[in-house]
Design a protein around this motif. Structure first.
Motif, PDB file in Angstrom:
ATOM      1  N   LYS A   1      34.953  39.825   3.838  1.00 16.07           N
ATOM      2  CA  LYS A   1      35.885  40.732   4.513  1.00 16.07           C
ATOM      3  C   LYS A   1      35.210  42.054   4.868  1.00 16.07           C
ATOM      4  O   LYS A   1      35.417  42.612   5.951  1.00 16.07           O
ATOM      5  CB  LYS A   1      37.109  40.960   3.620  1.00 16.07           C
TER       6      LYS A   1
ATOM      7  N   SER B   1      34.304  36.394  -1.380  1.00 14.81           N
ATOM      8  CA  SER B   1      35.596  36.759  -0.815  1.00 14.81           C
ATOM      9  C   SER B   1      35.599  38.229  -0.380  1.00 14.81           C
ATOM     10  O   SER B   1      35.955  38.571   0.752  1.00 14.81           O
ATOM     11  CB  SER B   1      36.678  36.494  -1.873  1.00 14.81           C
ATOM     12  N   ILE B   2      35.182  39.083  -1.301  1.00 13.00           N
ATOM     13  CA  ILE B   2      35.175  40.520  -0.993  1.00 13.00           C
ATOM     14  C   ILE B   2      34.185  40.816   0.137  1.00 13.00           C
ATOM     15  O   ILE B   2      34.512  41.490   1.115  1.00 13.00           O
ATOM     16  CB  ILE B   2      34.809  41.338  -2.253  1.00 13.00           C
TER      17      ILE B   2
ATOM     18  N   TYR C   1      41.346  31.734  -0.773  1.00 13.90           N
ATOM     19  CA  TYR C   1      41.835  32.592  -1.863  1.00 13.90           C
ATOM     20  C   TYR C   1      43.200  32.074  -2.337  1.00 13.90           C
ATOM     21  O   TYR C   1      43.461  31.994  -3.548  1.00 13.90           O
ATOM     22  CB  TYR C   1      41.925  34.028  -1.338  1.00 13.90           C
TER      23      TYR C   1
ATOM     24  N   ARG D   1      42.613  29.084  -4.404  1.00 13.56           N
ATOM     25  CA  ARG D   1      42.042  29.460  -5.702  1.00 13.56           C
ATOM     26  C   ARG D   1      43.121  29.952  -6.648  1.00 13.56           C
ATOM     27  O   ARG D   1      43.105  29.661  -7.850  1.00 13.56           O
ATOM     28  CB  ARG D   1      40.971  30.535  -5.502  1.00 13.56           C
TER      29      ARG D   1
ATOM     30  N   PHE E   1      32.703  33.317  -6.123  1.00 16.88           N
ATOM     31  CA  PHE E   1      33.839  33.305  -5.193  1.00 16.88           C
ATOM     32  C   PHE E   1      34.401  34.707  -4.986  1.00 16.88           C
ATOM     33  O   PHE E   1      34.776  35.077  -3.868  1.00 16.88           O
ATOM     34  CB  PHE E   1      34.948  32.371  -5.701  1.00 16.88           C
ATOM     35  N   ILE E   2      34.486  35.478  -6.052  1.00 15.95           N
ATOM     36  CA  ILE E   2      34.990  36.847  -5.906  1.00 15.95           C
ATOM     37  C   ILE E   2      34.042  37.622  -4.985  1.00 15.95           C
ATOM     38  O   ILE E   2      34.470  38.297  -4.045  1.00 15.95           O
ATOM     39  CB  ILE E   2      35.108  37.543  -7.279  1.00 15.95           C
TER      40      ILE E   2
ATOM     41  N   LEU F   1      39.421  43.676 -12.968  1.00 14.25           N
ATOM     42  CA  LEU F   1      39.455  42.249 -12.629  1.00 14.25           C
ATOM     43  C   LEU F   1      38.565  41.466 -13.597  1.00 14.25           C
ATOM     44  O   LEU F   1      38.943  40.411 -14.109  1.00 14.25           O
ATOM     45  CB  LEU F   1      38.946  42.128 -11.191  1.00 14.25           C
TER      46      LEU F   1
HETATM   47  N1  URA Z   1      39.565  40.399  -4.367  1.00 13.18           N
HETATM   48  C1  URA Z   1      39.256  39.634  -3.308  1.00 13.18           C
HETATM   49  O1  URA Z   1      39.339  40.088  -2.188  1.00 13.18           O
HETATM   50  N2  URA Z   1      38.859  38.391  -3.523  1.00 13.18           N
HETATM   51  C2  URA Z   1      38.754  37.855  -4.747  1.00 13.18           C
HETATM   52  O2  URA Z   1      38.380  36.712  -4.857  1.00 13.18           O
HETATM   53  C3  URA Z   1      39.095  38.645  -5.850  1.00 13.18           C
HETATM   54  C4  URA Z   1      39.492  39.924  -5.626  1.00 13.18           C
END
Ligand code: URA
Ligand code: CA
Length: 441
Positions: free
Chosen positions: A187, A183-184, A165, A168, A179-180, A207
């Motif tokens: 987690k 990434s989300i 991140y 990026r 990728f968004i 976003l």
């Molecule tokens: N929030 C995230 O956790 N990751 C992203 O890539 C964008 C927003």
């Protein structure tokens, strides 16, 4: 490892194998693959995209890059929620205690605000004494005891996302849907919940402002959740104006307390009941949305949501006396009304701009390391569809100094676009999967 080949494969529109994706992520996280190669790969993905399979595999590779939270010792179905972020999005502070009061334990890993959007950790840290630096063990123990814990993302969880991140952000590759989503979801999946409810925002303050983009992101994340064997659903909700009236950390905590006491913003309360009902349905704690809403309404009316919020704040070391007396929260010395220069109806609210103004006042941050001021922000008094007369207050700036309020006043004023009439905005545009919206009879 053949990193050059993986970059070229993507550049030329090909697909990577699962093994290549795993090696790429592992090699990048442990430093064998340098930033410049990962950056080239990321830019190739910007042009060529990732398939659904690649996106899910990338997510799982990232999820597995560090520790994972194990909530299996806690009885029942454990839930998590995520919002893609917005302005005045106070919902988590309200939905979490209400849903837990309704019997569904929640372990939430939350982020800090960045850019024009706020973050739950910053908001909670406006409460004197509170700590969000929980270890995984603390988190699990607290969910067991109180039903609710909120922890800031630690270095131990999903280090691959942390590193990627950051890269990026420096290489123009943040706003790539795959990728968004990965990434989300990496987690969320590492957070160990059995069900995940996603709130994907659309509109000027989101976003991804375009609805089609928001839908694609929601569908991708739900698909990833299912690939990982986790019950996952999403709503697409409106961020064409601030969700609640408060923008800024202590201001949002105070608003959340108002709503949990049965008052506060109707729009924010309605949204929280909708999102919370979706969560209860997903977690099998309600048969459908109607039942979910009724259960949560009861938790609001009889004060169980409020009392859970108090127990949660105390458990994390915070001053729960703020609930009886919100004036104990940090407050800004300057409260500066911004008034309308003409009559009209609010047609649009430049929501992103209001988020940016709150950052300039100190409520948010442009870089990850910057500190936020819990006291400052905005209270928005007019919404889309409201009639305004010349001289009426549109919003109140909460600032440390008059000069700071003056410096943003014009930006706040022009954020309210006045006209003849307005098209009302729904709170929720759609649900994914659609079946979650079905109700009895
Ligand atoms: N929030 C995230 O956790 N990751 C992203 O890539 C964008 C927003
Ligand atoms: Ca906010």
């Amino acid at each position: 490892m053949n990193v050059i080949e993986w970059i070229q494969t993507k550049r030329d529109g090909g697909e990577l194998t699962e093994s290549a994706i795993r090696q790429l992520m592992a090699g990048y996280t442990d430093g064998r693959i340098p930033d410049y190669q990962m950056a080239a790969w990321a830019m190739a993905v910007h042009f060529a995209g990732l398939s659904a399979r690649e996106t899910a595999q990338l997510t799982l590779a990232m999820r597995d890059s560090g520790e994972r939270v194990d909530l299996s010792a806690i009885p029942g179905i454990k839930a998590d929620k995520h919002s893609t972020g917005g302005v005045g999005d106070t919902a988590s502070l309200i939905v979490l205690p209400l849903v837990v009061a309704a019997g569904v334990p929640m372990a939430k890993m939350a982020g800090r605000g960045l850019g024009h959007t706020g973050g739950t950790i910053d908001k909670l840290e406006a409460i004197p004494g509170i700590s969000t630096a929980l270890t995984v063990e603390d988190l699990v123990a607290q969910v067991r005891r109180v039903g609710l814990a909120v922890a800031a993302q630690t270095d131990a969880l999903v280090p691959a996302d942390k590193k990627f991140y950051a890269l990026r952000e420096l290489t123009g590759t943040v706003d790539i849907p795959a990728f968004i989503a990965s990434s989300i979801m990496s987690k969320k999946l590492a957070g160990g919940a059995d069900v995940i409810m996603l709130d994907v925002k659309t509109g000027d303050g989101a976003l991804l402002p375009e609805r089609a983009q928001a839908r694609a992101l929601a569908q991708t994340m739900v698909h990833i959740g299912h690939q990982a064997g986790i019950r996952t659903a999403a709503i697409i909700s409106d961020m064409s104006q601030p969700l609640g009236p408060a923008i800024g950390n202590a201001l949002e905590v105070a608003e959340a307390i108002r709503v949990l006491k049965g008052g506060g913003s109707d729009r924010l309360r309605t949204f929280c009941l909708e999102l919370g009902a979706s969560l209860l349905t997903l977690a099998n704690a309600a048969a459908d949305l109607d039942e979910g809403r009724a259960i949560l309404q009861k938790c609001l009316e009889d004060g169980r949501g409020l009392s859970l919020f108090g127990r949660f704040v105390s458990a994390q070391g915070g001053d729960a006396a703020i609930i009886a007396d919100p004036s104990r929260l940090p407050t800004a010395p300057v409260q500066w009304p911004v008034t309308a220069m003409a009559d009209g109806v609010v047609q649009a609210v430049r929501t992103r701009r209001l988020g940016e103004v709150s950052v300039r006042l100190g409520a948010g941050r442009l870089t990850r390391k910057a500190r936020v001021d819990p006291a400052v922000g905005l209270r928005v008094t007019k919404r889309i569809g409201d009639a305004v007369v010349h001289g009426e207050t549109l919003a109140v700036i909460h600032a440390q100094k008059e000069s700071q309020a003056q410096a943003v006043e014009a930006d706040v004023r022009v954020a309210f676009v006045l006209g003849e009439a307005a098209t009302p905005r729904p709170l929720i545009y759609e649900r994914i999967p659609r079946a979650l919206g079905a109700s009895k009879g």
